[in-house]
Motif scaffolding. Sequence first.
Motif, PDB file in Angstrom:
ATOM      1  N   HIS A   1       0.782  -1.344   0.108  1.00 58.51           N
ATOM      2  CA  HIS A   1       0.210  -0.063   0.013  1.00 58.51           C
ATOM      3  C   HIS A   1       0.896   1.021   0.006  1.00 58.51           C
ATOM      4  N   ALA A   2       1.856   1.252   0.849  1.00 54.38           N
ATOM      5  CA  ALA A   2       2.863   2.414   0.903  1.00 54.38           C
ATOM      6  C   ALA A   2       3.377   2.717  -0.414  1.00 54.38           C
ATOM      7  N   ARG A   3       3.802   1.621  -1.288  1.00 58.57           N
ATOM      8  CA  ARG A   3       4.518   1.603  -2.358  1.00 58.57           C
ATOM      9  C   ARG A   3       3.462   2.390  -3.433  1.00 58.57           C
ATOM     10  N   CYS A   4       2.305   1.994  -3.347  1.00 55.43           N
ATOM     11  CA  CYS A   4       1.134   2.386  -4.324  1.00 55.43           C
ATOM     12  C   CYS A   4       1.024   3.886  -4.025  1.00 55.43           C
ATOM     13  N   ASP A   5       0.973   4.320  -2.846  1.00 53.15           N
ATOM     14  CA  ASP A   5       0.682   5.812  -2.355  1.00 53.15           C
ATOM     15  C   ASP A   5       1.883   6.519  -3.075  1.00 53.15           C
ATOM     16  N   ARG A   6       3.014   6.170  -2.888  1.00 50.81           N
ATOM     17  CA  ARG A   6       4.235   6.644  -3.411  1.00 50.81           C
ATOM     18  C   ARG A   6       4.117   7.008  -4.920  1.00 50.81           C
ATOM     19  N   TYR A   7       3.817   5.917  -5.599  1.00 47.16           N
ATOM     20  CA  TYR A   7       3.843   6.138  -7.039  1.00 47.16           C
ATOM     21  C   TYR A   7       2.533   6.750  -7.399  1.00 47.16           C
ATOM     22  N   ASN A   8       1.409   6.851  -6.946  1.00 43.94           N
ATOM     23  CA  ASN A   8       0.151   7.542  -7.192  1.00 43.94           C
ATOM     24  C   ASN A   8       0.368   8.991  -7.055  1.00 43.94           C
ATOM     25  N   GLY A   9       1.366   9.411  -6.069  1.00 44.06           N
ATOM     26  CA  GLY A   9       1.720  10.600  -5.856  1.00 44.06           C
ATOM     27  C   GLY A   9       2.430  11.436  -6.783  1.00 44.06           C
ATOM     28  N   LEU A  10       3.178  10.601  -7.637  1.00 43.33           N
ATOM     29  CA  LEU A  10       4.388  10.959  -8.442  1.00 43.33           C
ATOM     30  C   LEU A  10       3.493  11.160  -9.802  1.00 43.33           C
ATOM     31  N   LYS A  11       2.255  10.952 -10.077  1.00 43.29           N
ATOM     32  CA  LYS A  11       1.493  11.008 -11.051  1.00 43.29           C
ATOM     33  C   LYS A  11       2.264  10.768 -12.540  1.00 43.29           C
ATOM     34  N   PHE A  12       2.445   9.502 -12.828  1.00 45.02           N
ATOM     35  CA  PHE A  12       3.023   8.961 -13.913  1.00 45.02           C
ATOM     36  C   PHE A  12       2.276   9.138 -15.263  1.00 45.02           C
TER      37      PHE A  12
ATOM     38  N   MET B   1       4.959 -12.590 -18.087  1.00 45.33           N
ATOM     39  CA  MET B   1       5.875 -12.509 -17.269  1.00 45.33           C
ATOM     40  C   MET B   1       6.850 -11.767 -18.321  1.00 45.33           C
ATOM     41  N   ILE B   2       7.388 -10.415 -17.865  1.00 46.80           N
ATOM     42  CA  ILE B   2       8.226  -9.640 -18.709  1.00 46.80           C
ATOM     43  C   ILE B   2       9.169  -9.103 -18.260  1.00 46.80           C
ATOM     44  N   GLY B   3       9.433  -9.380 -16.683  1.00 50.11           N
ATOM     45  CA  GLY B   3      10.698  -8.973 -15.968  1.00 50.11           C
ATOM     46  C   GLY B   3      11.697  -9.799 -15.875  1.00 50.11           C
ATOM     47  N   GLY B   4      12.877  -9.587 -15.137  1.00 51.32           N
ATOM     48  CA  GLY B   4      13.983 -10.284 -15.196  1.00 51.32           C
ATOM     49  C   GLY B   4      15.138  -9.732 -14.495  1.00 51.32           C
ATOM     50  N   PRO B   5      16.130 -10.257 -14.073  1.00 50.87           N
ATOM     51  CA  PRO B   5      17.064  -9.775 -13.367  1.00 50.87           C
ATOM     52  C   PRO B   5      18.051  -8.283 -14.133  1.00 50.87           C
ATOM     53  N   ASP B   6      17.525  -8.243 -15.381  1.00 51.31           N
ATOM     54  CA  ASP B   6      18.165  -7.054 -16.109  1.00 51.31           C
ATOM     55  C   ASP B   6      17.232  -5.958 -16.531  1.00 51.31           C
ATOM     56  N   THR B   7      16.037  -6.130 -15.724  1.00 49.39           N
ATOM     57  CA  THR B   7      15.012  -5.147 -16.239  1.00 49.39           C
ATOM     58  C   THR B   7      15.250  -4.017 -15.415  1.00 49.39           C
ATOM     59  N   GLU B   8      15.314  -2.753 -16.440  1.00 47.55           N
ATOM     60  CA  GLU B   8      15.224  -1.514 -16.178  1.00 47.55           C
ATOM     61  C   GLU B   8      13.980  -0.701 -16.357  1.00 47.55           C
ATOM     62  N   LEU B   9      13.483   0.055 -15.267  1.00 49.01           N
ATOM     63  CA  LEU B   9      12.115   0.811 -15.615  1.00 49.01           C
ATOM     64  C   LEU B   9      12.143   2.131 -15.150  1.00 49.01           C
ATOM     65  N   THR B  10      11.891   2.849 -16.113  1.00 50.35           N
ATOM     66  CA  THR B  10      11.820   4.431 -15.740  1.00 50.35           C
ATOM     67  C   THR B  10      10.285   4.679 -16.212  1.00 50.35           C
ATOM     68  N   ALA B  11      10.158   5.826 -15.205  1.00 48.87           N
ATOM     69  CA  ALA B  11       8.528   6.534 -15.297  1.00 48.87           C
ATOM     70  C   ALA B  11       8.782   7.846 -15.930  1.00 48.87           C
ATOM     71  N   TYR B  12       7.842   8.322 -16.625  1.00 47.96           N
ATOM     72  CA  TYR B  12       7.810   9.721 -16.989  1.00 47.96           C
ATOM     73  C   TYR B  12       6.665  10.417 -16.450  1.00 47.96           C
ATOM     74  N   THR B  13       6.578  11.480 -15.690  1.00 47.96           N
ATOM     75  CA  THR B  13       5.427  12.056 -15.112  1.00 47.96           C
ATOM     76  C   THR B  13       4.692  12.918 -16.109  1.00 47.96           C
ATOM     77  N   VAL B  14       3.461  13.318 -15.626  1.00 48.98           N
ATOM     78  CA  VAL B  14       2.695  14.233 -16.472  1.00 48.98           C
ATOM     79  C   VAL B  14       3.443  15.642 -16.714  1.00 48.98           C
TER      80      VAL B  14
END
Length: 405
Positions: free
Chosen positions: A190-201, A377-390
Amino acid sequence: MDKLKEYAEIILRSGINLKEGQCVRIRCGVEDYHFARLLGQEAYRMGSGYVHIDILDNYLDLSRFSYQKEEQLDYIPHFLIDEGRVMLDEDWANIRIDNVGEGNVLKDADPGNVARNRRALGRELKFFNRSLMADEHSWCVVALPGKSWAEKVLGKGATVEELWDVLKPILRLDRDDPTEAWEEHNNTLHARCDRYNGLKFDRIRFRSEGTDLTVGLSERSLWCGGPMPLADGRLYNANIPSEEIFTTPDWRRTEGYVKVTKPVSVREKMVTGAEFRFEKGKVVSFRAEEGEDALKEYFDTDEGASFLGEIALVQNDSPISNSGLIFHSILYDENASCHMALGAGYPSCLKDFKELDSAEKLKDAGCNDSMVHTDFMIGGPDTELTAYTVDGKEIPLMKDGNFLL
């Protein structure tokens, strides 16, 4: 028996969050009936109004797909539809024990026959599935260790007890108070979701070997994870175990290519080495090392089967992933890896989704509409993930498969 009772209590309390007088339907395979019965007994002890058990039998389905004429495969008895409406009207809770023990039974069935029957079933019960996906009633999917599943995961001759040893830390049954441990874990999600929702991707980009995929979100998209709220304020967990946070992307805004990192069952047939290319949200080309025909049948289900309905984030450093095992159960394998779902989206992952009171409004808001929903499933040990905000900020979310925030 103590271990099974402890597991049953987690499912009934942390899973469906059974309330006094609530009826429960349990669906299971033949070899899991003894545990379904135990769940029912414990549900009655906790005050359930009524418990009904349905048997899922892939061997019987195989006979149907082998011998029936094509038009007969469209037949769905009306009592199943009536049953679904009664369960919604009376707010039944639903538990499904994943029929892992019979997972390979339908591998040689005609994929066209399987697809035709599943299309008919999905069409007739779409109202029921849509209600569950909107968190209008509690439901929970679990799996039970059995001999055949143990050998699938650990190799020939493996015992049920050996598989239990693997699953205990994953299910938090190795803790002094498993229910409390699940509550702590859910608070983290829940805490992780709250953080991400606050960043407005606005969008997120996955990169790894064979993958460069950008998934656009709608202005209503919300990150969810752990227990979800029901109308009466109770919380329930749809999957046990669960390590993911997830959202409903905008079905029109996926671009790029992606390589699936784990086997997945599609139309009851194992698909390995799948790759997809997206343009304007839609899968425009695909291939697979094994099971490509099942993918073709899947995409023929309806228009929505070719678009995304869910994107989920799971870090590589998680109990399931750290086991290093393929579980041959989507319930477990999806919780070892970031994944995407082709098909229906979750209305409850959209802000103020109750206002979107029609399929058309949901689709306009970015929620995909389909009779199917299958995770890849699309993730693995080499996955890099970047978010771009509004507002144009670039935020690294994952490196080497693990969360940075």
